[in-house]
Design a protein around this motif. Structure first.
Motif, mmCIF file in Angstrom:
data_model
loop_
_atom_site.group_PDB
_atom_site.id
_atom_site.type_symbol
_atom_site.label_atom_id
_atom_site.label_comp_id
_atom_site.label_asym_id
_atom_site.label_seq_id
_atom_site.Cartn_x
_atom_site.Cartn_y
_atom_site.Cartn_z
ATOM 1 N N LEU A 17 0.832 -1.203 0.000
ATOM 2 C CA LEU A 17 0.000 0.000 0.000
ATOM 3 C C LEU A 17 0.867 1.253 0.000
ATOM 4 O O LEU A 17 0.592 2.204 -0.741
ATOM 5 N N ALA A 18 1.907 1.243 0.820
ATOM 6 C CA ALA A 18 2.817 2.395 0.881
ATOM 7 C C ALA A 18 3.496 2.611 -0.471
ATOM 8 O O ALA A 18 3.604 3.753 -0.945
ATOM 9 N N GLU A 19 3.943 1.534 -1.101
ATOM 10 C CA GLU A 19 4.596 1.648 -2.412
ATOM 11 C C GLU A 19 3.636 2.192 -3.452
ATOM 12 O O GLU A 19 4.004 3.043 -4.264
ATOM 13 N N ALA A 20 2.399 1.712 -3.440
ATOM 14 C CA ALA A 20 1.406 2.176 -4.413
ATOM 15 C C ALA A 20 1.105 3.653 -4.220
ATOM 16 O O ALA A 20 0.977 4.403 -5.193
ATOM 17 N N VAL A 45 -8.684 9.641 -5.451
ATOM 18 C CA VAL A 45 -7.792 8.931 -6.375
ATOM 19 C C VAL A 45 -6.827 8.048 -5.586
ATOM 20 O O VAL A 45 -6.617 6.876 -5.924
ATOM 21 N N ARG A 46 -6.247 8.592 -4.540
ATOM 22 C CA ARG A 46 -5.296 7.818 -3.728
ATOM 23 C C ARG A 46 -5.983 6.611 -3.088
ATOM 24 O O ARG A 46 -5.433 5.513 -3.061
ATOM 25 N N LEU A 47 -7.195 6.819 -2.585
ATOM 26 C CA LEU A 47 -7.929 5.707 -1.974
ATOM 27 C C LEU A 47 -8.348 4.680 -3.019
ATOM 28 O O LEU A 47 -8.354 3.478 -2.746
ATOM 29 N N GLY A 48 -8.683 5.126 -4.214
ATOM 30 C CA GLY A 48 -8.996 4.191 -5.294
ATOM 31 C C GLY A 48 -7.810 3.317 -5.628
ATOM 32 O O GLY A 48 -7.942 2.111 -5.853
ATOM 33 N N THR A 49 -6.634 3.907 -5.635
ATOM 34 C CA THR A 49 -5.409 3.135 -5.870
ATOM 35 C C THR A 49 -5.221 2.101 -4.766
ATOM 36 O O THR A 49 -4.911 0.935 -5.049
ATOM 37 N N LEU A 50 -5.432 2.500 -3.515
ATOM 38 C CA LEU A 50 -5.285 1.547 -2.409
ATOM 39 C C LEU A 50 -6.297 0.411 -2.518
ATOM 40 O O LEU A 50 -5.969 -0.749 -2.252
ATOM 41 N N GLY A 51 -7.529 0.717 -2.899
ATOM 42 C CA GLY A 51 -8.542 -0.325 -3.067
ATOM 43 C C GLY A 51 -8.165 -1.316 -4.152
ATOM 44 O O GLY A 51 -8.267 -2.536 -3.978
ATOM 45 N N ARG A 52 -7.703 -0.794 -5.277
ATOM 46 C CA ARG A 52 -7.293 -1.663 -6.388
ATOM 47 C C ARG A 52 -6.100 -2.518 -5.994
ATOM 48 O O ARG A 52 -6.074 -3.733 -6.223
ATOM 49 N N VAL A 53 -5.118 -1.907 -5.367
ATOM 50 C CA VAL A 53 -3.904 -2.618 -4.982
ATOM 51 C C VAL A 53 -4.202 -3.662 -3.907
ATOM 52 O O VAL A 53 -3.676 -4.771 -3.947
ATOM 53 N N PHE A 54 -5.069 -3.307 -2.962
ATOM 54 C CA PHE A 54 -5.439 -4.309 -1.961
ATOM 55 C C PHE A 54 -6.065 -5.517 -2.637
ATOM 56 O O PHE A 54 -5.717 -6.664 -2.315
ATOM 57 N N ALA A 55 -6.984 -5.297 -3.553
ATOM 58 C CA ALA A 55 -7.635 -6.414 -4.239
ATOM 59 C C ALA A 55 -6.620 -7.275 -5.000
ATOM 60 O O ALA A 55 -6.705 -8.502 -4.994
ATOM 61 N N GLU A 56 -5.656 -6.634 -5.611
ATOM 62 C CA GLU A 56 -4.636 -7.371 -6.378
ATOM 63 C C GLU A 56 -3.691 -8.156 -5.477
ATOM 64 O O GLU A 56 -3.151 -9.182 -5.900
ATOM 65 N N HIS A 57 -3.455 -7.685 -4.263
ATOM 66 C CA HIS A 57 -2.438 -8.276 -3.385
ATOM 67 C C HIS A 57 -2.990 -8.784 -2.061
ATOM 68 O O HIS A 57 -2.205 -9.052 -1.143
ATOM 69 N N PHE A 104 -12.293 -10.624 -7.925
ATOM 70 C CA PHE A 104 -11.747 -10.568 -6.574
ATOM 71 C C PHE A 104 -12.726 -11.214 -5.599
ATOM 72 O O PHE A 104 -13.928 -10.997 -5.664
ATOM 73 N N ASP A 105 -12.212 -12.013 -4.668
ATOM 74 C CA ASP A 105 -13.046 -12.710 -3.692
ATOM 75 C C ASP A 105 -13.385 -11.780 -2.527
ATOM 76 O O ASP A 105 -12.785 -11.856 -1.460
#
Length: 137
Positions: A17-20, A45-57, A104-105
Motif C-alpha cells: 500500500l505504501a509503495e502504491a 484517487v489515492r484511496l482508489g489506488t489503495l482499493g485496487r492494490v489491496f484487491a490485487e495483493h 476478486f473474492d
C-alpha cells in the motif's frame, strides 16, 4: 482536500500500500517535481489506488493486516464524517467492488468490513443494479 490524520497508519498497514501510494504521488507530480513538493493527488484517487492494490495483493496480507486496514477505513468514515467518508466510499470501496466484478473474492474479506463500509457496498450494488448476494446482508 487534505489527507486524514491516520493516512500514514493506513498506508503503513502493508508495504504494498505504501509503495502504491508513493508511486501515485510520483506519477501525479511528474518528473519535474521539486524536493519538498507537497502536491498530492485527490484523496479519492489515492484511496482508489489503495482499493485496487489491496484487491490485487490481498493474498499477501495477514488476517490482522486486513482487519486493521478495514478498521482504519471504518474509523475514517465514522470519525471524520463527511470530510473524508465520501472519499473512502467512492475511492477505496468502489475500486474494491470493481475488482469484485472482475473476480476478486470480496466474500473472503467481508467479515473485516465495518457497518458503514458494508452499507456503502450494498448501496452501491443497488445504485448500479448489481444483485447483492445473501452473504452481504
Amino acid at each position: 482536500m487534505t489527507t486524514p490524520a491516520c493516512w500514514e497508519e493506513l498506508v503503513g498497514v502493508h508495504e504494498v500500500l505504501a509503495e502504491a501510494d508513493r508511486a501515485e504521488i510520483q506519477g501525479w507530480r511528474g518528473p519535474a517535481a521539486q524536493e519538498g513538493d507537497d502536491d498530492v493527488p485527490p484523496l479519492t484517487v489515492r484511496l482508489g489506488t489503495l482499493g485496487r492494490v489491496f484487491a490485487e495483493h490481498s493474498a499477501g496480507f495477514t488476517p490482522e493486516q486486513t482487519r486493521r486496514l478495514f478498521r482504519l477505513l471504518e474509523e475514517i468514515q465514522v470519525n471524520d464524517g463527511g470530510r473524508y467518508a465520501n472519499a473512502v466510499a467512492t475511492g477505496f470501496f468502489e475500486a474494491l467492488l470493481n475488482a469484485w466484478d472482475k473476480g476478486f473474492d470480496l466474500r473472503s474479506v467481508w467479515p473485516a468490513l465495518g457497518p458503514y463500509s458494508r452499507a456503502h457496498c450494498r448501496a452501491w450494488n443497488d445504485f448500479t443494479a448489481v444483485e447483492t448476494p445473501d452473504w452481504m446482508r
